[in-house]
Design an enzyme around this catalytic site. Structure first.
Site, PDB file in Angstrom:
ATOM      1  N   ASP A 153      37.715  26.230  23.401  1.00 38.52           N
ATOM      2  CA  ASP A 153      38.100  26.863  22.146  1.00 38.52           C
ATOM      3  C   ASP A 153      39.211  26.097  21.437  1.00 38.52           C
ATOM      4  OD1 ASP A 153      38.167  29.005  20.150  1.00 38.52           O
ATOM      5  OD2 ASP A 153      40.083  29.543  21.081  1.00 38.52           O
ATOM      6  N   HIS A 167      35.637  45.377  42.242  1.00 40.12           N
ATOM      7  CA  HIS A 167      36.713  46.335  42.461  1.00 40.12           C
ATOM      8  C   HIS A 167      37.981  45.841  41.769  1.00 40.12           C
ATOM      9  CE1 HIS A 167      33.987  47.156  45.824  1.00 40.12           C
ATOM     10  NE2 HIS A 167      34.499  48.379  45.818  1.00 40.12           N
ATOM     11  N   GLU A 186      37.668  36.748  41.199  1.00 44.08           N
ATOM     12  CA  GLU A 186      38.877  36.554  40.407  1.00 44.08           C
ATOM     13  C   GLU A 186      39.171  35.067  40.221  1.00 44.08           C
ATOM     14  OE1 GLU A 186      38.764  40.699  41.607  1.00 44.08           O
ATOM     15  OE2 GLU A 186      38.365  38.855  42.700  1.00 44.08           O
TER      16      GLU A 186
END
Length: 158
Positions: free
Chosen positions: A128, A77, A114
């Site tokens: 990265d 959600h 989250e």
């Protein structure tokens, strides 16, 4: 084991209806790590990495990712997050980085995904930004460390 709430009676994936749940305070924390060479840690500490401020960039990427979790994970959600905090610390002994996230909302569903997303993307950003100097890094142990609120109550990893 509890019933899977994201599967309907026919076995199809579905978004859980949380409309009847009360709005309550929810909080979750998560952690993970990036293992790397000691020389990589030294470069970051000295501020001599090719792509700039590694820690600040990865922490910001984690915050941004937490806010986009529902765009990344199909059945999550979209939630109005009231706080996302991502912290990255050096682990000289391992060596590597410890990545932690804390997420809060007032809502009808929890913020574990989250918090996990924040940690995952912060770890990926570290990778990265440092892959040019350390191709052997490993991302590991991404996990929820605690949750507060909701029908199932509070939980803390032992």
């Amino acid at each position: 084991m509890a019933e899977l709430s994201h599967i309907d009676e026919q076995g199809r994936a579905r978004m859980v209806d949380v409309g009847d749940k009360p709005v309550t305070g929810r909080r979750a924390t998560a952690a993970g790590r990036v293992d790397c060479a000691a020389d990589t840690i030294a470069l970051v500490k000295a501020g001599k990495t090719p792509k700039g401020s590694v820690i600040a960039t990865a922490e910001l990427a984690g915050v941004m990712a937490a806010k986009r979790t529902a765009d990344l994970i199909p059945l999550c959600h979209p939630l109005p997050l009231s706080q996302v905090e991502v912290t990255i610390a050096f682990d000289d002994a391992r060596p590597g980085f410890i990545v932690e996230a804390a997420v809060r909302t007032e809502g009808r569903t929890g913020v574990e995904m989250e918090a996990l997303t924040a940690v995952s993307i912060a770890c990926l950003t570290l990778f990265d930004m440092l892959k040019a100097v350390d191709k052997g890094m490993t991302i590991a142990d991404i996990r929820v460390t605690a949750k507060e609120g909701g029908q199932s109550g509070d939980w803390q990893r032992a």
